[in-house]
Scaffold this motif. Sequence first.
Motif, PDB file in Angstrom:
ATOM      1  N   ARG A  54       0.884  -1.183   0.099  1.00  0.00           N
ATOM      2  CA  ARG A  54      -0.098   0.111   0.138  1.00  0.00           C
ATOM      3  C   ARG A  54       0.841   1.112  -0.047  1.00  0.00           C
ATOM      4  N   GLU A  55       1.993   1.288   0.724  1.00  0.00           N
ATOM      5  CA  GLU A  55       2.957   2.232   0.773  1.00  0.00           C
ATOM      6  C   GLU A  55       4.069   2.252  -0.315  1.00  0.00           C
ATOM      7  N   TYR A  56       4.508   1.339  -0.700  1.00  0.00           N
ATOM      8  CA  TYR A  56       5.618   1.330  -1.741  1.00  0.00           C
ATOM      9  C   TYR A  56       5.223   0.838  -2.959  1.00  0.00           C
ATOM     10  N   GLY A  69      14.676  -0.531 -11.230  1.00  0.00           N
ATOM     11  CA  GLY A  69      15.957  -1.358 -12.016  1.00  0.00           C
ATOM     12  C   GLY A  69      15.358  -2.630 -12.374  1.00  0.00           C
ATOM     13  N   THR A  70      16.063  -3.435 -13.287  1.00  0.00           N
ATOM     14  CA  THR A  70      15.784  -4.722 -13.650  1.00  0.00           C
ATOM     15  C   THR A  70      16.699  -5.757 -13.514  1.00  0.00           C
ATOM     16  N   GLY A  83      12.075  -1.491  -7.058  1.00  0.00           N
ATOM     17  CA  GLY A  83      12.056  -0.252  -6.966  1.00  0.00           C
ATOM     18  C   GLY A  83      12.660   0.381  -5.677  1.00  0.00           C
ATOM     19  N   HIS A  84      11.873   1.131  -4.865  1.00  0.00           N
ATOM     20  CA  HIS A  84      12.174   1.980  -3.844  1.00  0.00           C
ATOM     21  C   HIS A  84      12.339   1.120  -2.349  1.00  0.00           C
ATOM     22  N   HIS A  85      11.872   0.053  -2.767  1.00  0.00           N
ATOM     23  CA  HIS A  85      11.711  -0.734  -1.449  1.00  0.00           C
ATOM     24  C   HIS A  85      12.423  -2.097  -1.635  1.00  0.00           C
ATOM     25  N   ASN A  86      13.555  -2.421  -1.018  1.00  0.00           N
ATOM     26  CA  ASN A  86      14.454  -3.612  -1.392  1.00  0.00           C
ATOM     27  C   ASN A  86      13.500  -4.986  -1.402  1.00  0.00           C
ATOM     28  N   ASP A  87      12.365  -5.058  -0.575  1.00  0.00           N
ATOM     29  CA  ASP A  87      11.725  -6.238  -0.492  1.00  0.00           C
ATOM     30  C   ASP A  87      10.405  -6.506  -1.353  1.00  0.00           C
ATOM     31  N   VAL A  88      10.415  -5.589  -2.550  1.00  0.00           N
ATOM     32  CA  VAL A  88       9.111  -5.370  -3.260  1.00  0.00           C
ATOM     33  C   VAL A  88       9.775  -5.884  -4.667  1.00  0.00           C
ATOM     34  N   ARG A 113       3.360  -3.210 -10.698  1.00  0.00           N
ATOM     35  CA  ARG A 113       3.542  -2.898  -9.393  1.00  0.00           C
ATOM     36  C   ARG A 113       2.522  -1.746  -8.856  1.00  0.00           C
ATOM     37  N   ASN A 114       2.324  -0.835  -9.807  1.00  0.00           N
ATOM     38  CA  ASN A 114       1.544   0.180  -9.417  1.00  0.00           C
ATOM     39  C   ASN A 114       0.056  -0.492  -9.261  1.00  0.00           C
ATOM     40  N   ARG A 115      -0.424  -1.139 -10.283  1.00  0.00           N
ATOM     41  CA  ARG A 115      -1.791  -1.816 -10.225  1.00  0.00           C
ATOM     42  C   ARG A 115      -2.123  -2.579  -8.876  1.00  0.00           C
ATOM     43  N   ASP A 116      -0.757  -3.560  -8.463  1.00  0.00           N
ATOM     44  CA  ASP A 116      -0.869  -4.157  -7.403  1.00  0.00           C
ATOM     45  C   ASP A 116      -0.969  -3.385  -6.112  1.00  0.00           C
TER      46      ASP A 116
END
Length: 131
Positions: A54-56, A69-70, A83-88, A113-116
């Motif tokens: 919800r946050e990330y 990054g990929t 992205g900006h959270h190491n565990d997502v 990720r945005n949709r999720d």
Amino acid sequence: MISFMSNDNLADIWRRIILGDGKSWVVFAHGTCVVLPDPAPGVDLAAQAVEILREYGPVHVGSPSADFGTVTLDPGPGWAVYGHHNDVLTYVGPDEVSDDSDLAVGLYGRHKRNRDGHELTVVHVEDKRPR
């Protein structure tokens, strides 16, 4: 070129990707996975992952949430987009993009990720906590 991945396929893909037998993780409907490396006993893993996503998960242009990054998976096929959270992380399969450049794969993974992050639909929980 977008394909449909079943919930079982998504779980199998993430079992192959995530290294370390002790990590719990939760998969969302569009392929995003939230890794929970050391959750507390008794914590609802799905609820914890939903709060993180919800946050990330949602993308806000011009903020760190829009960065990505990929990683080309080895063994493949496909990519993990981070992205900006190491565990997502979000899985992008080779049949989901017609252009396999880092930019195209990353943008598509960020879109998923945005949709999720907005829909927050959990499709699989892998609980690896000691019993």
